[in-house]
Design a protein around this motif. Structure first.
Motif, PDB file in Angstrom:
ATOM      1  N   THR A 263       0.829  -1.211   0.000  1.00 48.85           N
ATOM      2  CA  THR A 263       0.000   0.000   0.000  1.00 48.85           C
ATOM      3  C   THR A 263       0.858   1.254   0.000  1.00 48.85           C
ATOM      4  O   THR A 263       0.511   2.274  -0.618  1.00 48.85           O
ATOM      5  N   SER A 264       2.012   1.188   0.667  1.00 50.08           N
ATOM      6  CA  SER A 264       2.905   2.355   0.749  1.00 50.08           C
ATOM      7  C   SER A 264       3.724   2.553  -0.523  1.00 50.08           C
ATOM      8  O   SER A 264       4.452   3.539  -0.649  1.00 50.08           O
ATOM      9  N   GLY A 265       3.627   1.606  -1.463  1.00 49.39           N
ATOM     10  CA  GLY A 265       4.343   1.736  -2.721  1.00 49.39           C
ATOM     11  C   GLY A 265       5.577   0.878  -2.857  1.00 49.39           C
ATOM     12  O   GLY A 265       6.248   0.890  -3.892  1.00 49.39           O
ATOM     13  N   SER A 266       5.889   0.097  -1.835  1.00 51.02           N
ATOM     14  CA  SER A 266       7.040  -0.801  -1.892  1.00 51.02           C
ATOM     15  C   SER A 266       6.727  -2.002  -2.789  1.00 51.02           C
ATOM     16  O   SER A 266       5.627  -2.554  -2.732  1.00 51.02           O
ATOM     17  N   ARG A 267       7.693  -2.392  -3.613  1.00 52.92           N
ATOM     18  CA  ARG A 267       7.496  -3.545  -4.498  1.00 52.92           C
ATOM     19  C   ARG A 267       7.716  -4.845  -3.734  1.00 52.92           C
ATOM     20  O   ARG A 267       8.635  -4.963  -2.925  1.00 52.92           O
ATOM     21  N   ALA A 268       6.896  -5.852  -4.029  1.00 52.73           N
ATOM     22  CA  ALA A 268       7.085  -7.183  -3.445  1.00 52.73           C
ATOM     23  C   ALA A 268       7.926  -8.014  -4.406  1.00 52.73           C
ATOM     24  O   ALA A 268       7.579  -8.179  -5.575  1.00 52.73           O
TER      25      ALA A 268
END
Length: 206
Positions: A186-191
């Motif tokens: 949700t915060s924009g970090s890629r998985a």
């Protein structure tokens, strides 16, 4: 023993076997569970190096009482090979028979007999579900399970699982979330896949 454990953890960190998100880079997607986290312990890499595998196995084997009794060193077989490699090393150190349990089928193809003694070794512990499957099968076979569980990493936030005292090298609770509700996403970090994209994951978060 504490100094020895700390030394092994330092090697884990130096060789990037343990990864933790410190900035705002990507985060880890677990391959064997639908969850994400900002922390990952790569047990495959922990057994990749012969010297480290031997050091870790020797440390864990020291928690098993020296006995002349014959017994099995059992691990489980899944898509990750680290458990079996660790169990193989420990069985060699202890000069005991080696076996493995198939998590998918709930069976072992090894000739265990009633009243055989079993030592369980796994790579890491999260929920303990695989351990409980093994315990159920061994109890059904009327085997005696040594009340010591050996593992590289204990992430269950427990000291015991169903009567087995956990002996580990890395011990800490891990915060993780279902992939669909991951706050890091949700915060924009890629998985990134913790296994297949390990190099990208560990190099990106600097």
């Amino acid at each position: 023993m504490t100094d020895e454990r700390d030394n092994i953890i330092k090697i884990f960190l130096d060789r990037k076997i343990i990864w933790e998100q410190h900035n705002h880079g990507p985060h880890a997607a677990y391959d064997m569970a639908d969850k994400h986290s900002g922390y990952y312990f790569n047990s495959d890499l922990a057994i990749m190096y012969p010297d480290l595998r031997r050091i870790a196995a020797s440390y864990l084997a020291s928690f098993v009482e020296d006995t002349q009794d014959d017994y099995w060193v059992f691990s489980y077989f899944a898509s990750v090979s680290a458990s079996l490699a660790l169990a193989t090393e420990i069985s060699t150190i202890l000069s005991k028979r080696l076996g493995y349990f198939n998590i998918a089928t709930g069976k072992t193809n090894f000739p265990i007999k009633e009243h055989d003694t079993i030592l369980i070794v796994v790579d890491d512990i999260h929920s303990g579900g695989s351990i409980r499957k093994m315990l159920t099968a061994f109890k059904y076979a009327n085997c005696n399970v040594i009340p010591t569980l050996l593992t590289l990493g204990n992430f269950s936030n427990k000291d015991d699982i169903d009567g087995l005292h956990i002996r580990s090298i890395v011990r800490r609770p891990i915060e993780s979330w279902p992939a669909a509700n991951c706050p890091l996403c949700t915060s924009g970090s890629r998985a990134l896949s913790a296994r297949s994209q390990w190099k990208e994951l560990t190099c990106a978060d600097i």
